[in-house]
Design an enzyme around this catalytic site. Structure first.
Site, PDB file in Angstrom:
ATOM      1  N   PHE A 157       0.808  -1.226   0.000  1.00 15.61           N
ATOM      2  CA  PHE A 157       0.000   0.000   0.000  1.00 15.61           C
ATOM      3  C   PHE A 157       0.831   1.261   0.000  1.00 15.61           C
ATOM      4  O   PHE A 157       0.341   2.326  -0.338  1.00 15.61           O
ATOM      5  CB  PHE A 157      -0.938  -0.002   1.226  1.00 15.61           C
ATOM      6  CG  PHE A 157      -0.261   0.423   2.507  1.00 15.61           C
ATOM      7  CD1 PHE A 157      -0.098   1.768   2.806  1.00 15.61           C
ATOM      8  CD2 PHE A 157       0.238  -0.509   3.413  1.00 15.61           C
ATOM      9  CE1 PHE A 157       0.544   2.173   3.976  1.00 15.61           C
ATOM     10  CE2 PHE A 157       0.877  -0.115   4.576  1.00 15.61           C
ATOM     11  CZ  PHE A 157       1.030   1.229   4.849  1.00 15.61           C
ATOM     12  N   LYS A 181      -1.140  -7.058  -9.354  1.00 19.16           N
ATOM     13  CA  LYS A 181      -2.106  -7.199  -8.249  1.00 19.16           C
ATOM     14  C   LYS A 181      -1.689  -6.147  -7.216  1.00 19.16           C
ATOM     15  O   LYS A 181      -0.829  -6.381  -6.381  1.00 19.16           O
ATOM     16  CB  LYS A 181      -2.023  -8.614  -7.672  1.00 19.16           C
ATOM     17  CG  LYS A 181      -3.273  -9.110  -6.981  1.00 19.16           C
ATOM     18  CD  LYS A 181      -3.797  -8.266  -5.837  1.00 19.16           C
ATOM     19  CE  LYS A 181      -3.062  -8.415  -4.536  1.00 19.16           C
ATOM     20  NZ  LYS A 181      -3.464  -7.415  -3.516  1.00 19.16           N
ATOM     21  N   GLU A 184      -4.919  -3.712  -2.046  1.00 18.27           N
ATOM     22  CA  GLU A 184      -6.365  -3.466  -2.033  1.00 18.27           C
ATOM     23  C   GLU A 184      -6.701  -2.194  -1.247  1.00 18.27           C
ATOM     24  O   GLU A 184      -7.833  -1.734  -1.281  1.00 18.27           O
ATOM     25  CB  GLU A 184      -7.107  -4.694  -1.471  1.00 18.27           C
ATOM     26  CG  GLU A 184      -6.823  -5.037  -0.006  1.00 18.27           C
ATOM     27  CD  GLU A 184      -5.539  -5.841   0.210  1.00 18.27           C
ATOM     28  OE1 GLU A 184      -4.568  -5.690  -0.581  1.00 18.27           O
ATOM     29  OE2 GLU A 184      -5.488  -6.612   1.197  1.00 18.27           O
ATOM     30  N   SER A 234       5.336  -6.928   3.294  1.00 18.48           N
ATOM     31  CA  SER A 234       5.903  -7.215   4.613  1.00 18.48           C
ATOM     32  C   SER A 234       6.666  -8.546   4.590  1.00 18.48           C
ATOM     33  O   SER A 234       6.409  -9.404   3.737  1.00 18.48           O
ATOM     34  CB  SER A 234       4.771  -7.264   5.645  1.00 18.48           C
ATOM     35  OG  SER A 234       3.854  -8.271   5.270  1.00 18.48           O
ATOM     36  N   CYS A 289       9.467   1.836   3.416  1.00 15.44           N
ATOM     37  CA  CYS A 289      10.352   0.732   3.786  1.00 15.44           C
ATOM     38  C   CYS A 289      11.775   1.234   4.002  1.00 15.44           C
ATOM     39  O   CYS A 289      12.601   0.520   4.550  1.00 15.44           O
ATOM     40  CB  CYS A 289      10.342  -0.339   2.714  1.00 15.44           C
ATOM     41  SG  CYS A 289      11.001   0.269   1.180  1.00 15.44           S
ATOM     42  N   GLU A 388       8.752  -4.042  13.150  1.00 19.05           N
ATOM     43  CA  GLU A 388       8.721  -2.967  12.160  1.00 19.05           C
ATOM     44  C   GLU A 388       7.465  -2.148  12.471  1.00 19.05           C
ATOM     45  O   GLU A 388       6.341  -2.603  12.195  1.00 19.05           O
ATOM     46  CB  GLU A 388       8.622  -3.537  10.735  1.00 19.05           C
ATOM     47  CG  GLU A 388       8.586  -2.437   9.698  1.00 19.05           C
ATOM     48  CD  GLU A 388       8.322  -2.904   8.279  1.00 19.05           C
ATOM     49  OE1 GLU A 388       7.622  -3.905   8.084  1.00 19.05           O
ATOM     50  OE2 GLU A 388       8.827  -2.231   7.360  1.00 19.05           O
TER      51      GLU A 388
HETATM   52  P1  NAD Z   1       1.516  -6.614   2.984  1.00 15.75           P
HETATM   53  O1  NAD Z   1       2.562  -7.659   3.064  1.00 15.75           O
HETATM   54  O2  NAD Z   1       0.410  -6.642   3.970  1.00 15.75           O
HETATM   55  O3  NAD Z   1       0.815  -6.627   1.532  1.00 15.75           O
HETATM   56  C1  NAD Z   1       1.564  -6.657   0.347  1.00 15.75           C
HETATM   57  C2  NAD Z   1       0.768  -7.375  -0.724  1.00 15.75           C
HETATM   58  O4  NAD Z   1       0.528  -8.724  -0.315  1.00 15.75           O
HETATM   59  C3  NAD Z   1      -0.597  -6.739  -0.993  1.00 15.75           C
HETATM   60  O5  NAD Z   1      -0.835  -6.727  -2.374  1.00 15.75           O
HETATM   61  C4  NAD Z   1      -1.555  -7.654  -0.255  1.00 15.75           C
HETATM   62  O6  NAD Z   1      -2.824  -7.727  -0.865  1.00 15.75           O
HETATM   63  C5  NAD Z   1      -0.872  -9.005  -0.317  1.00 15.75           C
HETATM   64  N1  NAD Z   1      -1.155  -9.831   0.858  1.00 15.75           N
HETATM   65  C6  NAD Z   1      -1.447  -9.406   2.120  1.00 15.75           C
HETATM   66  N2  NAD Z   1      -1.662 -10.473   2.933  1.00 15.75           N
HETATM   67  C7  NAD Z   1      -1.505 -11.575   2.185  1.00 15.75           C
HETATM   68  C8  NAD Z   1      -1.572 -12.970   2.467  1.00 15.75           C
HETATM   69  N3  NAD Z   1      -1.857 -13.430   3.692  1.00 15.75           N
HETATM   70  N4  NAD Z   1      -1.343 -13.824   1.469  1.00 15.75           N
HETATM   71  C9  NAD Z   1      -1.052 -13.391   0.233  1.00 15.75           C
HETATM   72  N5  NAD Z   1      -0.973 -12.079  -0.094  1.00 15.75           N
HETATM   73  C10 NAD Z   1      -1.181 -11.176   0.869  1.00 15.75           C
HETATM   74  O7  NAD Z   1       2.284  -5.193   3.017  1.00 15.75           O
HETATM   75  P2  NAD Z   1       1.643  -3.742   3.117  1.00 15.75           P
HETATM   76  O8  NAD Z   1       1.137  -3.540   4.502  1.00 15.75           O
HETATM   77  O9  NAD Z   1       0.775  -3.472   1.962  1.00 15.75           O
HETATM   78  O10 NAD Z   1       2.965  -2.850   2.892  1.00 15.75           O
HETATM   79  C11 NAD Z   1       3.829  -2.483   3.932  1.00 15.75           C
HETATM   80  C12 NAD Z   1       4.992  -3.447   4.035  1.00 15.75           C
HETATM   81  O11 NAD Z   1       5.694  -3.469   2.804  1.00 15.75           O
HETATM   82  C13 NAD Z   1       6.018  -3.016   5.079  1.00 15.75           C
HETATM   83  O12 NAD Z   1       6.460  -4.168   5.737  1.00 15.75           O
HETATM   84  C14 NAD Z   1       7.141  -2.419   4.252  1.00 15.75           C
HETATM   85  O13 NAD Z   1       8.415  -2.442   4.832  1.00 15.75           O
HETATM   86  C15 NAD Z   1       7.088  -3.285   3.042  1.00 15.75           C
HETATM   87  N6  NAD Z   1       7.724  -2.629   1.897  1.00 15.75           N
HETATM   88  C16 NAD Z   1       8.939  -3.085   1.514  1.00 15.75           C
HETATM   89  C17 NAD Z   1       9.593  -2.465   0.466  1.00 15.75           C
HETATM   90  C18 NAD Z   1      10.936  -2.942   0.027  1.00 15.75           C
HETATM   91  O14 NAD Z   1      11.367  -2.497  -1.018  1.00 15.75           O
HETATM   92  N7  NAD Z   1      11.599  -3.830   0.737  1.00 15.75           N
HETATM   93  C19 NAD Z   1       8.985  -1.399  -0.196  1.00 15.75           C
HETATM   94  C20 NAD Z   1       7.732  -0.974   0.208  1.00 15.75           C
HETATM   95  C21 NAD Z   1       7.100  -1.609   1.275  1.00 15.75           C
END
Ligand code: NAD
Length: 503
Positions: A157, A181, A184, A234, A289, A388
């Site tokens: 997000f 994808k 959401e 994450s 991040c 985090e």
């Molecule tokens: P998230 O892991 O909750 O979601 C990321 C994606 O995974 C979304 O599209 C979501 O729909 C999907 N998802 C969520 N739960 C799922 C599940 N149980 N099974 C399968 N798919 C699932 O992350 P977020 O809250 O949207 O974003 C924040 C996180 O992203 C933080 O941890 C941040 O550090 C990380 N991030 C990392 C970088 C990097 O380059 N390393 C960059 C941006 C964000």
């Protein structure tokens, strides 16, 4: 454009084969304006059958797209660049409306994404192979790079425009078809992206958007016709996505979460370090991040540094991202705001000193706001250090020496970004050599590499062996083929059943 910002509840649907496709699952998720705390939209959640349809259309589009000459692809990417440049404010407004980040920050996000599009305008050069003439007598050997086919991106997000650009721009420029994808929580930027790509002249079906949750992600990870998946999100989900995708035989890269340290040595310019800590700790409400989450104050740096950070906090203007005077917006959802605020309870309960409490300074109203918060005397056992937090809570850990600071950073399970503040070039050089982190800033708090390097952390911040965008992005979205070639030369032709020799 159907992705304009309105206050009515609107439906955000999939984009398949160059047009909007309404979802048929009957499952949808809410989309909020976090500054107002109001639901503004609903997003369709895809079924596995809808993923099948998008992949079938992408597969058909790939067959033609991969034949486009490199110069035609470069021409198209110049047009894409111009169109996104023209619409940068439209994209930024969508980001502010659904994510909450302030407009200036949203424009910065679009700018960093545009730099990746600019980089892939050089796709003819980036896809150059190698050639060895006369590798054996009369025989030449060369390598060529080819696209993988249909590839997918699953994004978080916090950068709803830029992180998808890190993926789709190199993937498509390399000749692949793409299925996105997006998160959401803030899905509209991906639909404006799709509309702009169509307007620029990208053939229908080369870029598709499927909205959804775990059902959509699992269908992507298991789909036999998806060759590779890039994921950013994450760490627990990144690990799951990487393991599931590799088990299904796909090429995978999965970037995870972070806990970024900023080490401040006693010889550092304290005002510069304090400015950097406040900017990198609270920018985008800490939902980056690469945000600084922990300031590691070494020796005598600690007291003046904490004082200098504290002095700056009341001046940070928190408010609606559309108000030009706001410097920090709300968090993305109410649940996330409450989770972040919980560290202001657990931190002091576990022994930290609460220097600034953002619950007291959050703007009034229903928005998902938390003010800037500072915890001092944090130690590695505390939840505020281990988790985090992903919000506007900065922790200060006090250590006695450079060695102790280095050990702390290296023992942390994450390895995304780190910064060192010092005036000593020798120590900085040693730090860059010793530290176990993928992206290092020397007196630079958020060292996101420019588009012609690649982005990626180490340890639990990245699963896979390729960083994202830049040269490693081109590697990820292509596979090489080595050709050994001989042209008939009647003078040397004879039957020879031996194993081919190189001399
Ligand atoms: P998230 O892991 O909750 O979601 C990321 C994606 O995974 C979304 O599209 C979501 O729909 C999907 N998802 C969520 N739960 C799922 C599940 N149980 N099974 C399968 N798919 C699932 O992350 P977020 O809250 O949207 O974003 C924040 C996180 O992203 C933080 O941890 C941040 O550090 C990380 N991030 C990392 C970088 C990097 O380059 N390393 C960059 C941006 C964000």
């Amino acid at each position: 454009m159907n992705a304009a910002v309105t206050t009515e509840l609107r439906l955000i649907s999939h984009w398949i084969g160059g047009e909007t496709v309404k979802g048929g699952s009957g499952r949808r998720g809410p989309v909020y304006n976090p500054a107002l705390g109001e639901q503004t939209g609903e997003v369709d959640f895809a079924t596995p059958e809808e993923i099948d349809r998008a992949v079938a259309i992408a597969t058909a589009a790939f067959a033609d797209w991969r034949t486009w000459s490199l110069s035609k692809r470069a021409d198209l990417f110049f047009r894409i660049y111009d169109l996104f440049d023209e619409h940068r404010e439209d994209l930024a407004r969508l980001l502010t409306a659904e994510h909450g980040k302030v407009l200036s920050d949203a424009l910065g996000e679009v700018q960093r994404g545009l730099e990746v599009i600019e980089y892939v305008c050089g796709i003819p050069t980036l896809l150059k192979g190698s050639f060895s003439e006369q590798a054996a007598t009369g025989i030449d050997v060369y390598s060529i790079r080819q696209p993988l086919g249909v590839v997918a991106g699953i994004t978080p997000f916090n950068f709803p425009a830029m992180v998808p650009m890190w993926m789709w721009a190199p993937a498509i420029a390399c000749g692949n078809a793409f299925v996105l994808k997006p998160s959401e929580k803030d899905p509209s930027a991906s639909i404006l992206t799709a509309e702009l790509l169509k307007e620029a002249g990208l053939p229908d079906g080369v870029f598709n958007v499927i909205h959804g949750d775990k059902v959509a992600v699992d269908a992507i990870l298991q789909h036999p016709d998806i060759a590779a998946v890039s994921f950013v999100g994450s760490t627990p989900i990144a690990r799951y996505v990487y393991e599931t995708g590799t088990k299904a035989g796909k090429r995978m890269q999965a970037l995870g979460g972070a806990k970024n340290h900023m080490v401040v040595l006693p010889d550092a310019d304290i005002d510069m370090a304090a400015d950097a800590a406040v900017s990198a700790g609270y920018g985008s409400a800490g939902e980056r991040c690469m945000a600084i989450s922990v300031v590691v104050a070494v020796g005598d740096a600690a007291d003046p540094l904490v004082e200098a950070i504290k002095e700056r906090l009341p001046k940070v203007k928190v408010g609606d991202g559309l108000d030009p005077s706001s410097e920090m917006g709300p968090l993305v959802t109410r649940e996330h705001r409450d989770k972040v605020a919980s560290y202001l309870e657990s931190g002091p309960a576990q022994g930290a000193t609460l220097v600034a409490d953002g619950r007291e300074t959050a703007p009034d109203g229903d928005g998902f706001f938390l003010g800037v918060s500072l915890l001092d005397d944090v130690t590695p056992e505390m939840d505020a250090y281990r988790d985090e937090i992903f919000g506007p809570v900065l922790s200060v850990v006090r250590v006695g020496s450079y060695g102790e600071a280095l050990r702390l950073v290296n023992e942390n399970p994450y390895g995304n970004g780190v910064a060192l503040f010092t005036r000593d070039g020798g120590v900085a050089r040693q730090f860059q050599f010793d530290v176990g982190v993928g992206m290092v800033g020397i007196n630079v708090p958020i060292p996101v590499p420019v588009a012609y390097y690649s982005f990626g952390g180490w340890k639990s911040s990245l699963f896979g062996d390729r960083h994202i965008y830049g040269p490693e992005g081109i590697d990820f979205y292509t596979r090489t083929k080595a050709v050994t070639s001989r042209w008939p030369d009647p003078k040397t032709s004879k039957v020879d059943l031996g194993f081919p020799q190189t001399r």
